[in-house]
Scaffold this motif. Structure first.
Motif, PDB file in Angstrom:
ATOM      1  N   ILE A 106       0.844  -1.205   0.000  1.00  0.00           N
ATOM      2  CA  ILE A 106       0.000   0.000   0.000  1.00  0.00           C
ATOM      3  C   ILE A 106       0.874   1.247   0.000  1.00  0.00           C
ATOM      4  O   ILE A 106       1.819   1.341   0.776  1.00  0.00           O
ATOM      5  N   SER A 110       5.884   9.850  -1.047  1.00  0.00           N
ATOM      6  CA  SER A 110       6.915  10.809  -0.643  1.00  0.00           C
ATOM      7  C   SER A 110       7.898  10.222   0.367  1.00  0.00           C
ATOM      8  O   SER A 110       8.906  10.845   0.678  1.00  0.00           O
ATOM      9  N   ASN A 111       7.615   9.035   0.877  1.00  0.00           N
ATOM     10  CA  ASN A 111       8.509   8.456   1.885  1.00  0.00           C
ATOM     11  C   ASN A 111       8.933   7.031   1.533  1.00  0.00           C
ATOM     12  O   ASN A 111       9.190   6.216   2.411  1.00  0.00           O
TER      13      ASN A 111
HETATM   14  C1  LIG Z   1      11.141  16.484   0.787  1.00  0.00           C
HETATM   15  C2  LIG Z   1      10.192  15.961   1.837  1.00  0.00           C
HETATM   16  C3  LIG Z   1       9.648  16.842   2.751  1.00  0.00           C
HETATM   17  C4  LIG Z   1       8.788  16.390   3.747  1.00  0.00           C
HETATM   18  N1  LIG Z   1       8.243  17.279   4.608  1.00  0.00           N
HETATM   19  C5  LIG Z   1       7.394  16.874   5.542  1.00  0.00           C
HETATM   20  C6  LIG Z   1       6.753  17.794   6.432  1.00  0.00           C
HETATM   21  O1  LIG Z   1       7.005  18.983   6.371  1.00  0.00           O
HETATM   22  N2  LIG Z   1       5.906  17.309   7.357  1.00  0.00           N
HETATM   23  C7  LIG Z   1       5.626  15.983   7.457  1.00  0.00           C
HETATM   24  O2  LIG Z   1       4.831  15.597   8.317  1.00  0.00           O
HETATM   25  N3  LIG Z   1       6.209  15.084   6.629  1.00  0.00           N
HETATM   26  C8  LIG Z   1       7.072  15.501   5.699  1.00  0.00           C
HETATM   27  N4  LIG Z   1       7.643  14.601   4.847  1.00  0.00           N
HETATM   28  C9  LIG Z   1       7.404  13.203   5.044  1.00  0.00           C
HETATM   29  C10 LIG Z   1       6.257  12.704   4.225  1.00  0.00           C
HETATM   30  O3  LIG Z   1       5.395  13.711   3.828  1.00  0.00           O
HETATM   31  C11 LIG Z   1       5.543  11.743   5.135  1.00  0.00           C
HETATM   32  O4  LIG Z   1       6.349  10.626   5.260  1.00  0.00           O
HETATM   33  C12 LIG Z   1       4.205  11.375   4.566  1.00  0.00           C
HETATM   34  O5  LIG Z   1       3.385  11.159   5.658  1.00  0.00           O
HETATM   35  C13 LIG Z   1       4.240  10.143   3.691  1.00  0.00           C
HETATM   36  O6  LIG Z   1       2.964  10.029   3.110  1.00  0.00           O
HETATM   37  P1  LIG Z   1       2.766   9.354   1.737  1.00  0.00           P
HETATM   38  O7  LIG Z   1       1.292   9.355   1.506  1.00  0.00           O
HETATM   39  O8  LIG Z   1       3.620   9.968   0.683  1.00  0.00           O
HETATM   40  O9  LIG Z   1       3.258   7.863   2.056  1.00  0.00           O
HETATM   41  P2  LIG Z   1       4.107   6.903   1.156  1.00  0.00           P
HETATM   42  O10 LIG Z   1       5.474   7.471   0.942  1.00  0.00           O
HETATM   43  O11 LIG Z   1       3.336   6.529  -0.071  1.00  0.00           O
HETATM   44  O12 LIG Z   1       4.188   5.654   2.111  1.00  0.00           O
HETATM   45  C14 LIG Z   1       5.003   5.688   3.300  1.00  0.00           C
HETATM   46  C15 LIG Z   1       4.770   4.391   4.085  1.00  0.00           C
HETATM   47  O13 LIG Z   1       3.440   4.390   4.607  1.00  0.00           O
HETATM   48  C16 LIG Z   1       2.724   3.268   4.105  1.00  0.00           C
HETATM   49  N5  LIG Z   1       1.355   3.735   3.811  1.00  0.00           N
HETATM   50  C17 LIG Z   1       1.030   4.847   3.085  1.00  0.00           C
HETATM   51  N6  LIG Z   1      -0.308   5.005   3.064  1.00  0.00           N
HETATM   52  C18 LIG Z   1      -0.823   3.963   3.771  1.00  0.00           C
HETATM   53  C19 LIG Z   1      -2.143   3.582   4.129  1.00  0.00           C
HETATM   54  N7  LIG Z   1      -3.217   4.292   3.752  1.00  0.00           N
HETATM   55  N8  LIG Z   1      -2.307   2.474   4.880  1.00  0.00           N
HETATM   56  C20 LIG Z   1      -1.240   1.755   5.290  1.00  0.00           C
HETATM   57  N9  LIG Z   1       0.033   2.064   5.009  1.00  0.00           N
HETATM   58  C21 LIG Z   1       0.235   3.159   4.255  1.00  0.00           C
HETATM   59  C22 LIG Z   1       3.485   2.771   2.880  1.00  0.00           C
HETATM   60  O14 LIG Z   1       3.334   1.377   2.700  1.00  0.00           O
HETATM   61  C23 LIG Z   1       4.916   3.120   3.234  1.00  0.00           C
HETATM   62  O15 LIG Z   1       5.501   2.114   4.039  1.00  0.00           O
HETATM   63  C24 LIG Z   1       8.507  15.020   3.844  1.00  0.00           C
HETATM   64  C25 LIG Z   1       9.056  14.127   2.922  1.00  0.00           C
HETATM   65  C26 LIG Z   1       9.891  14.589   1.916  1.00  0.00           C
HETATM   66  C27 LIG Z   1      10.479  13.624   0.926  1.00  0.00           C
END
Ligand SMILES: Cc1cc2nc3c(=O)[nH]c(=O)nc-3n(C[C@H](O)[C@H](O)[C@H](O)COP(=O)(O)OP(=O)(O)OC[C@H]3O[C@@H](n4cnc5c(N)ncnc54)[C@H](O)[C@@H]3O)c2cc1C
Length: 115
Positions: free
Chosen positions: A65, A70-71
């Motif tokens: 999932i 972004s992470n």
């Molecule tokens: C340049 C940069 C700047 C950032 N700045 C910030 C900031 O200012 N504040 C902040 O809070 N974060 C920040 N982040 C971190 C990022 O936004 C968080 O990690 C974010 O919460 C990841 O969300 P995503 O939907 O992109 O998850 P993904 O990258 O798609 O997934 C991350 C993990 O979560 C799991 N996952 C995702 N969605 C679900 C779901 N619905 N159910 C179960 N598992 C799931 C995935 O399997 C994976 O293991 C930053 C990241 C980057 C690269």
């Protein structure tokens, strides 16, 4: 089970989600890297999530999932099995004059919530 068969079988089960074959993960990660996912589903309903997870368990197909990508870092070899991208993004804001409660689905972008 080959990915063409997974694609065909899963496609018949999904109601309103978008299913793709050999989708480059570089299109779905902030770092713009990662090889192809065998099957990639942009999920638009909770029922479809249930169908995919049930299907994956029954057929013993791995699934992963993601949200906005972004992470995560995906290797060049890509991902075998099914990638589920959550695209549910409803948001509810309740204000009882003392506290504000925000309820969001897990596909909502943080920037949109903050705005
Ligand atoms: C340049 C940069 C700047 C950032 N700045 C910030 C900031 O200012 N504040 C902040 O809070 N974060 C920040 N982040 C971190 C990022 O936004 C968080 O990690 C974010 O919460 C990841 O969300 P995503 O939907 O992109 O998850 P993904 O990258 O798609 O997934 C991350 C993990 O979560 C799991 N996952 C995702 N969605 C679900 C779901 N619905 N159910 C179960 N598992 C799931 C995935 O399997 C994976 O293991 C930053 C990241 C980057 C690269």
């Amino acid at each position: 089970m080959d990915s063409e068969k997974i694609f065909q079988e899963l496609n018949t089960k999904l109601k309103n989600s978008n299913i793709l074959k050999n989708e480059p993960m570089s299109k779905h990660t902030t770092f713009k890297i990662g090889g192809n996912a065998d099957i990639f589903v942009k999920v638009k309903s909770v029922d479809d999530i249930k169908s995919i997870v049930e299907f994956a368990h029954t057929k013993n197909v791995p699934f992963y999932i993601i949200g906005n990508g972004s992470n995560i870092l995906v290797k060049d070899a890509g991902i075998r099995g099914i990638v589920i991208k959550i695209e549910l993004d409803n948001m509810k804001i309740e204000n009882n004059k003392k506290d504000v409660y925000i309820t969001v689905e897990s596909g909502k972008k943080i920037a949109q919530i903050a705005r």
